[in-house]
Design an enzyme around this catalytic site. Structure first.
Site, PDB file in Angstrom:
ATOM      1  N   LYS A  84      95.830   2.404 142.049  1.00 54.10           N
ATOM      2  CA  LYS A  84      95.500   2.031 143.638  1.00 54.10           C
ATOM      3  C   LYS A  84      95.239   3.123 144.465  1.00 54.10           C
ATOM      4  O   LYS A  84      94.373   3.127 145.494  1.00 54.10           O
ATOM      5  CB  LYS A  84      96.477   1.042 144.105  1.00 54.10           C
ATOM      6  CG  LYS A  84      97.873   1.692 144.023  1.00 54.10           C
ATOM      7  CD  LYS A  84      98.159   2.324 145.558  1.00 54.10           C
ATOM      8  CE  LYS A  84      99.621   2.931 145.582  1.00 54.10           C
ATOM      9  NZ  LYS A  84      99.623   3.841 146.752  1.00 54.10           N
ATOM     10  N   THR A  99      97.694  -0.148 150.733  1.00 51.99           N
ATOM     11  CA  THR A  99      97.341   1.341 150.305  1.00 51.99           C
ATOM     12  C   THR A  99      95.812   1.439 150.879  1.00 51.99           C
ATOM     13  O   THR A  99      95.601   2.376 151.864  1.00 51.99           O
ATOM     14  CB  THR A  99      97.547   2.007 148.914  1.00 51.99           C
ATOM     15  OG1 THR A  99      98.803   1.592 148.546  1.00 51.99           O
ATOM     16  CG2 THR A  99      97.404   3.342 149.077  1.00 51.99           C
TER      17      THR A  99
HETATM   18  O1  LIG Z   1     100.497   7.068 151.369  1.00 51.36           O
HETATM   19  P1  LIG Z   1     100.114   6.765 150.026  1.00 51.36           P
HETATM   20  O2  LIG Z   1      98.753   6.618 149.938  1.00 51.36           O
HETATM   21  O3  LIG Z   1     100.764   7.610 148.895  1.00 51.36           O
HETATM   22  O4  LIG Z   1     100.745   5.294 149.399  1.00 51.36           O
HETATM   23  C1  LIG Z   1     102.082   4.873 149.637  1.00 51.36           C
HETATM   24  C2  LIG Z   1     102.416   3.885 148.927  1.00 51.36           C
HETATM   25  O5  LIG Z   1     102.200   3.970 147.417  1.00 51.36           O
HETATM   26  C3  LIG Z   1     102.066   2.623 149.346  1.00 51.36           C
HETATM   27  O6  LIG Z   1     102.613   1.544 148.515  1.00 51.36           O
END
Ligand SMILES: O=P(O)(O)OC[C@H](O)CO
Ligand SMILES: NC(=O)c1ccc[n+]([C@@H]2O[C@H](COP(=O)([O-])OP(=O)(O)OC[C@H]3O[C@@H](n4cnc5c(N)ncnc54)[C@H](O)[C@@H]3O)[C@@H](O)[C@H]2O)c1
Length: 334
Positions: A185, A242
């Site tokens: 993701k 995300t």
């Molecule tokens: O800030 P990111 O893109 O690393 O996303 C944070 C978390 O994985 C969201 O679930």
């Protein structure tokens, strides 16, 4: 182990659930500040940490007597960190990964790296993954997550240790699916961010989420995951959070690239770990190894590491051969 954004907030969750926590911080001044002020000045200066949280920069001290070891460092440093830490691990401790990345070179998931370096049995290794933007959880906004372990009883133990009024973990025995959902993701969020940066609208964004989930599911199923996991919190849930949140480092990094920034300029804006930038390479390597096509991840990898213009990437994706939708959701049809 790790006093960054998620490590710090996860310590708060554990303490709010009644578990005393010792946070290991890489820098002594961060540990000292947490002990002196009950705040992490670098990441959440406005959030007061519970009294059950203390900190140290000595890994041996943090690990001594710990029956739950929570790992929250950047995915690409985990192997090196564990090599140093493993001699201090309690022999029966549960090792819980919070990380969302795939190792470069080995193309291993984090729980695979943990098993390889520590020699711990699979039944002792768990992963927590879901729509868990640290800032929102620090503010105690309600969220859910998934604790996955092949040993259901151990997943339930971890679930109990991290359940609070604002944090609701479910259990799953599909470690592969939960881990891949969390890692891929980030790459799809880079693509979504790029689309946002290029001024594209909701149809484009929904297409990226849906087709991103399709290629994640294809890879997962090929690697033995349960397809249902990808409809859950560690799949669709995390992907939506995300992709769509300006709090996401991966979203923000992608947006910068879509606005025309270089990789270095985008990194200066996000500052913290944007795992997808490195994992796009290990994920596409892994997909090639097992013969699964992942066109969005592939395009992101070429934008990040081969200088492909994001607009050219869009043209390529839109120019792909057309096909029936249902077939393309199956792992044996790309
Ligand atoms: O800030 P990111 O893109 O690393 O996303 C944070 C978390 O994985 C969201 O679930
Ligand atoms: N921040 C979130 O909202 C969030 C939520 C869920 C999962 N995650 C995942 O958790 C993991 C950690 O992310 P984060 O947000 O805490 O990142 P971060 O960048 O905020 O913090 C990373 C921490 O690791 C430390 N670090 C950097 N290099 C290191 C090294 N060589 N050895 C040891 N420590 C090192 C940094 O000092 C920092 O304290 C990532 O895999 C991320 O995808 C993050």
């Amino acid at each position: 182990m790790g006093a960054g954004s998620w490590g710090t907030v996860f310590a708060k969750i554990l303490a709010d659930a009644g578990t005393p926590v010792t946070v290991w911080a890489r820098r002594a001044e961060v540990a000292e500040a947490i002990n002196a002020t009950h705040r992490n000045p670098d990441y959440f200066p406005d959030i007061e940490l519970p009294g059950l949280v203390s900190a140290t920069d000595d890994a041996a001290v943090a690990l001594q007597g710990a029956d739950l070891v929570v790992l929250s460092v950047p995915s690409q440093t985990l192997r090196g960190n564990l090599a140093v830490w493993k001699e201090h691990l309690e022999p029966v401790a549960t090792l819980l990964s919070l990380m969302k990345g795939i190792e470069l070179g080995s193309t291993e998931r984090m729980t695979e790296v943990i098993a390889e370096v520590t020699g711990a049995a699979e039944s002792r290794i768990a992963v927590l993954s879901g729509p868990n933007l640290a800032r929102e959880i620090a503010e105690e906004q309600p969220t859910a997550s998934v604790v996955a372990c092949v040993d259901h009883g151990r997943a339930v133990d971890v679930q109990k240790a991290v359940t609070t009024s604002y944090f609701r973990p479910y259990t799953n025995t599909d470690v592969v699916g939960c881990e891949l959902g969390g890692a891929v993701k980030n790459v799809i969020a880079l693509a979504y961010g790029m689309a946002a940066g290029m001024g594209m609208g909701d149809n484009t964004k929904a297409t990226i989420i849906t087709r991103g989930l399709a290629e994640t599911t294809r890879l997962g199923v090929r690697l033995g995951a349960d397809p249902t996991t990808f409809a859950g919190l560690a799949g669709l849930g995390d992907l939506v959070a995300t992709c769509s949140s300006p709090l996401s480092r991966n979203h923000t990094f992608g947006e910068q690239l879509g606005l025309g920034a270089t990789l270095e300029e985008a990194a200066r804006v996000t500052k913290q770990t944007a795992e997808g930038v490195k994992s796009c390479r290990s994920i596409t390597d892994l997909a090639r190894k097992v013969g699964v096509e992942m066109p969005i991840c592939d395009a992101v990898e070429r934008v990040c590491h081969e200088g492909l213009d994001p607009r050219a990437a869009v043209a390529e994706l839109m120019g792909r051969e057309t096909k029936p939708e249902i077939d393309s959701l199956r792992s044996d049809n790309d």
